[in-house]
Write an enzyme that holds these catalytic residues in place. Structure first.
Site, PDB file in Angstrom:
ATOM      1  N   LYS A   1      14.998  85.748  33.663  1.00  0.00           N
ATOM      2  CA  LYS A   1      14.817  87.115  33.155  1.00  0.00           C
ATOM      3  C   LYS A   1      13.361  87.549  33.315  1.00  0.00           C
ATOM      4  O   LYS A   1      12.489  86.744  33.645  1.00  0.00           O
ATOM      5  CB  LYS A   1      15.241  87.174  31.689  1.00  0.00           C
ATOM      6  CG  LYS A   1      14.412  86.279  30.763  1.00  0.00           C
ATOM      7  CD  LYS A   1      14.910  86.344  29.339  1.00  0.00           C
ATOM      8  CE  LYS A   1      14.067  85.436  28.435  1.00  0.00           C
ATOM      9  NZ  LYS A   1      14.462  85.528  27.022  1.00  0.00           N
TER      10      LYS A   1
ATOM     11  N   MET B   1      -9.683  99.405  35.481  1.00  0.00           N
ATOM     12  CA  MET B   1      -8.281  99.440  35.895  1.00  0.00           C
ATOM     13  C   MET B   1      -8.040  98.640  37.170  1.00  0.00           C
ATOM     14  O   MET B   1      -7.038  97.926  37.288  1.00  0.00           O
ATOM     15  CB  MET B   1      -7.822 100.887  36.110  1.00  0.00           C
ATOM     16  CG  MET B   1      -6.354 101.013  36.495  1.00  0.00           C
ATOM     17  SD  MET B   1      -5.843 102.717  36.809  1.00  0.00           S
ATOM     18  CE  MET B   1      -5.947 103.404  35.148  1.00  0.00           C
TER      19      MET B   1
ATOM     20  N   TYR C   1     -18.275 100.445  32.479  1.00  0.00           N
ATOM     21  CA  TYR C   1     -18.046 101.557  31.559  1.00  0.00           C
ATOM     22  C   TYR C   1     -18.695 101.295  30.204  1.00  0.00           C
ATOM     23  O   TYR C   1     -18.677 100.177  29.687  1.00  0.00           O
ATOM     24  CB  TYR C   1     -16.545 101.767  31.354  1.00  0.00           C
ATOM     25  CG  TYR C   1     -15.864 102.497  32.474  1.00  0.00           C
ATOM     26  CD1 TYR C   1     -16.206 103.801  32.796  1.00  0.00           C
ATOM     27  CD2 TYR C   1     -14.854 101.883  33.207  1.00  0.00           C
ATOM     28  CE1 TYR C   1     -15.571 104.485  33.821  1.00  0.00           C
ATOM     29  CE2 TYR C   1     -14.207 102.555  34.237  1.00  0.00           C
ATOM     30  CZ  TYR C   1     -14.572 103.857  34.534  1.00  0.00           C
ATOM     31  OH  TYR C   1     -13.935 104.523  35.548  1.00  0.00           O
TER      32      TYR C   1
END
Length: 372
Positions: free
Chosen positions: A37, A314, A266
């Site tokens: 799964k 990201m 950042y």
């Protein structure tokens, strides 16, 4: 610098050896099913399942009907006959999709009395037996038919109607199997034996990965290892012969030297306390590299362990490579984010979670490359 993308290297040969080791832990008459799964715990369900099929596994368990259909269609494309492999869907019987179970020979693991009753109606309408697993709740209180529900069901005279079902397996799930000495394990085992006596011809399955490792008293007829297939388990005190099968590689996008006092990333959260050499790596939280790893991550660069500096972005992260000799940097284009030096268990410990979450949160963007 490398232009290759971030990718996972998955060792299907080790996967096979893991399954074989788990299979040898049980008696010859006990079958070792495989839980694939959540996209094979992040490793790629179809590639994992087919490798295990080639190794000899014939029963696969998934969490959702959609996963079961995806796996069945893949196996059909691989010319694996629909009667050769059993696929079990743990989410029970979805009444709106009832026809799909018979069409694709998906076996639902019925988790509540209403699903049992609906299955009986399917069998009656079709005038043939409907294959199912039955989930019993033996103390976890998550999924399954409780002892009171089971007793009431049989007392109300449904036993004759049950003849329309082909109850292949009765299963339950242990809540504390990662703690072998926990009293709940034996309580659940005892209750499971008692409850399952109502299904005299069915095979029995109680243990997933950790239950398999407790003792043979927990094996019964079928075990259902999941996380152990991929090389992990949570109890350091048990003998465990499986190894992780995934390495995460990512490209070096840029190398630069910065001065003392310069800031990185950042929020300008990181300020260099001395002159540094840094490398920008082509992987970030969109790929599954958790932002909190800015404080913990360990990246292997040519045999040297380097740490992230600044926030994880990201699509990228920055690491301090000041300790890596130039001669090594000149020869490498990839770094290892997850591997022998720092595996999913290590990462999970640093993030106060479990290896399951690390693996199933691996992103879909990195390619999965398989080797045997």
């Amino acid at each position: 610098m490398s232009t290759e993308l971030s990718h996972f290297i998955i060792d299907l040969g080790q996967l096979t050896r893991n399954w074989q080791w788990l299979n040898t832990k049980t008696d010859a008459n006990c079958h070792t099913a495989c839980v694939v799964k959540a996209d094979g715990y992040g490793h790629g369900m179809t590639a994992v399942a087919f490798s295990l099929f080639e190794a000899g596994c014939r029963t696969f368990c998934v969490a959702r009907l959609e996963e079961a259909l995806q796996l069945r269609n893949f196996l059909i494309q691989k010319n694996v006959g629909i009667d050769v492999v059993e696929i079990i869907s743990f989410d029970g019987l979805q009444s709106s999709d009832a026809a799909l179970y018979e069409q694709y020979k998906i076996i639902p693991a019925l988790k509540q009395v209403s699903e049992v009753e609906f299955s009986i109606n399917i069998a009656r309408t079709a005038a043939k037996k409907f294959p199912v697993w039955i989930q019993l709740d033996t103390g976890m209180n998550r999924l399954g038919i409780s002892e009171n529900e089971l007793n009431s069901f049989f007392e109300e005279g449904f036993i004759n109607d049950m003849n329309g079902l082909d109850v292949k397996v009765v299963m339950s799930h242990l809540s504390c199997s990662d703690s072998p000495n926990h009293s709940a394990n034996e309580k659940q085992r005892t209750r499971f034996i008692k409850m399952s006596k109502k299904f005299q011809t069915a095979s029995l399955s109680l243990s997933a990965s950790h239950g398999l490792l407790i003792s043979k008293n927990f094996h019964f007829d079928i075990t259902r290892p999941g996380i152990a297939l991929y090389g992990y388990q949570d109890n350091p005190g048990v003998n465990f012969g499986c190894k992780p099968i995934l390495n995460w590689m990512a490209p070096i996008l840029q190398i630069r030297d910065i001065n003392k006092g310069e800031q990185i990333g950042y929020g300008a959260d990181y300020t260099a306390s001395q002159p540094m050499r840094i490398a920008t790596i082509g992987a970030g939280y969109a790929d599954g590299y958790n932002r909190s790893l800015s404080s913990f991550g360990k990246i292997e660069v040519g045999g040297y362990i380097c740490k992230p500096v600044g926030r994880i972005s990201m699509d990228s992260l920055v690491i301090d490579i000041s300790n890596v000799p130039e001669v090594y940097l000149a020869e490498i284009s990839q770094v290892c984010l997850l591997g022998e030096h720092y595996n999913a268990e290590d990462m999970a410990s640093d993030l106060s979670t479990i290896s399951y979450e690390i693996l199933t949160n691996l992103g879909s963007r990195p390619k999965r490359l398989y080797k045997k």
